[in-house]
Structure formats: C-alpha cells, structure tokens
Design a protein around this motif. Structure first.
Motif, PDB file in Angstrom:
ATOM      1  N   PHE A  93       0.878  -1.177   0.000  1.00  0.00           N
ATOM      2  CA  PHE A  93       0.000   0.000   0.000  1.00  0.00           C
ATOM      3  C   PHE A  93       0.911   1.221   0.000  1.00  0.00           C
ATOM      4  CE2 PHE A  93      -4.194   1.617   2.176  1.00  0.00           C
ATOM      5  CZ  PHE A  93      -4.299   2.605   1.209  1.00  0.00           C
ATOM      6  N   HIS A  96       0.111   7.399   1.500  1.00  0.00           N
ATOM      7  CA  HIS A  96      -1.186   8.070   1.467  1.00  0.00           C
ATOM      8  C   HIS A  96      -1.493   8.656   2.852  1.00  0.00           C
ATOM      9  CE1 HIS A  96      -2.082   4.147   3.184  1.00  0.00           C
ATOM     10  NE2 HIS A  96      -3.127   4.718   3.764  1.00  0.00           N
ATOM     11  N   ASP A  98      -4.876   8.925   5.408  1.00  0.00           N
ATOM     12  CA  ASP A  98      -6.224   8.371   5.551  1.00  0.00           C
ATOM     13  C   ASP A  98      -7.269   9.487   5.404  1.00  0.00           C
ATOM     14  OD1 ASP A  98      -5.058   5.939   6.000  1.00  0.00           O
ATOM     15  OD2 ASP A  98      -5.249   6.023   8.181  1.00  0.00           O
ATOM     16  N   TYR A 153      -1.116   5.843  15.563  1.00  0.00           N
ATOM     17  CA  TYR A 153      -0.356   6.930  14.953  1.00  0.00           C
ATOM     18  C   TYR A 153      -1.330   8.003  14.475  1.00  0.00           C
ATOM     19  CZ  TYR A 153      -1.450   4.363  10.607  1.00  0.00           C
ATOM     20  OH  TYR A 153      -2.090   3.702   9.585  1.00  0.00           O
ATOM     21  N   HIS A 159       1.678   7.631   5.368  1.00  0.00           N
ATOM     22  CA  HIS A 159       2.164   6.300   5.757  1.00  0.00           C
ATOM     23  C   HIS A 159       1.995   5.340   4.592  1.00  0.00           C
ATOM     24  CE1 HIS A 159      -2.098   6.604   6.870  1.00  0.00           C
ATOM     25  NE2 HIS A 159      -2.182   5.321   6.523  1.00  0.00           N
TER      26      HIS A 159
END
Ligand code: NI
Length: 226
Positions: A93, A96, A98, A153, A159
C-alpha cells in the motif's frame, strides 16, 4: 505521537482471528479507498459489515475496552468498526493519508479520523516485508509488531505498507475519533496521566497527587468534546 500498545488481544483471540480469516472470502481492498489511495492500494479485505468482520471486530473492540493504555492515549469518543486486511506476497500500500471523515455503514453517522490504528495478527517471523512505515518530521518509522499488539499513529501522517516478499500479513485496522481533537493537547494529557500513574506507584500517599489528578480532569474538562 506513535504508541505501541502490547497485548490488546490474547494468543487465543489472535488464533481465533486467524482461523476465521483463513476460511473467509476476501474482496479487493480498494473498496474502502479514496480517490488518491485507490491508485496505490494493493491488498485484500474482509467485506465490511460481513459476518467475519463483525465477529472479529467485536473481539478487537472488547480488547480495546480492557486496555487502559489505549484509553489514556486515544481518549476515544467513537471507534470505527474494525476492518481486516491481508497482504499476500507482492502486495503493498503506497504512501497516502487516511481520509478525514468515514461514514459508519448504514447509520449516516460520521467518524472524524484523529488517530489511526493497526493491530497486527500475523507473527513477524511468518512473513517478510509488510512493515507499516509512518512518515513525520522526525523521519520514517517502520513498525512490525508481534501478533496481538497495536500501533497508534496520527491520522494526519503520510504512511505506507512495504511490499510483502514472503508469506502473508494479516491485520486489523481502524480509526478513532478522539474526545480531544488537538494532537498536542492529547499528547499533554497522555504525559500527565502517565506521570500520575507512576507517582501512584512511587508515592501513593502524596497529597500533591490529588492536586495533579485534579489538574488532569480540569484540563480534560476544558478540551474534551464528549
Ligand atoms: Ni492508511
């Protein structure tokens, strides 16, 4: 603030999660991704609201409720129902942030994502790669925890999850809307609470503890949106 919270789930609960996940049907992880992250997300998820995710989600929420360190750090007002993902070999992944607001399925309710959480469900030696890497002004922090442990976090941080190169990485992930929206206020309250807990061990009869505990609650009263 990043915080490692050990033993949110027992070994038996982790085993139950893995059994259910091994038998479950999986969907493409892009179903819950936004416009930017859909381009970099390559993993699998348990269908949101399906029987498997609901059963395991209850397990995770119960684990959080009995973990004082989670409550103290996140000061949760609302927890998004936990989701579950799987990264097989070559899945990853990319970087990005969230999405800020998530809708609780079927309720119209919204959760502001203040704190992001990943609960590791595979033992670290059972797969290679698959580190969660959180980027902040102090650099990149790679996280790979024992099964049953949680990392918190800030949802504001960039992340990514590095490619899995052997085995499979199972995890639960979710978001918390905190009673204290501001990350620096939340960090102050956490430090104060931690210090009070330590003093309770070291000098339990000190009258100053009563005053400090009062300061904690009076700050919380000022800052919390319960
Ligand atoms: Ni994310």
């Amino acid at each position: 603030m990043m915080l490692h919270i050990p033993n949110v789930l027992t070994a038996a609960e982790v085993a139950r999660c893995r059994t259910v996940m091994e038998q479950a049907d999986w969907t493409d992880g892009r179903v819950t991704a936004g416009h930017q992250s859909v381009q970099v997300k390559k993993n699998l998820q348990l269908p949101e609201g399906g029987a498997a995710a609901r059963e395991l989600g209850e397990l995770v929420l119960a684990g959080l409720e009995r973990t004082p360190l989670f409550i103290s750090a996140a000061l949760p007002q609302r927890v998004f129902p936990p989701l579950f993902n799987r990264y097989d070999t070559s899945m990853s992944f990319g970087s990005h942030v969230d999405g800020a607001i998530r809708f609780l399925p079927g309720t119209g309710q919204r959760v502001r994502t203040d704190v992001s959480a990943t609960l590791f469900l595979s033992e670290p030696d059972s797969y290679d790669g698959g580190e969660l890497v959180v980027e902040d002004t102090y650099g990149h922090h790679a996280v790979k925890l024992p099964a049953g442990d949680l990392i918190l976090y800030p949802s504001t941080s960039l992340h990514h999850v590095t490619p899995v190169t052997r085995g499979a990485r199972l995890a639960s992930f979710f978001w918390i809307q905190s009673m204290v929206r501001d990350v620096s206020q939340r960090a102050l309250l956490f430090d104060l609470d931690t210090a009070i807990m330590q003093l309770n061990q070291e000098v339990p009869k000190s009258p100053s503890l009563v005053m400090l505990t009062g300061v904690y609650h009076n700050l919380l009263r000022q800052w919390a949106e319960p």
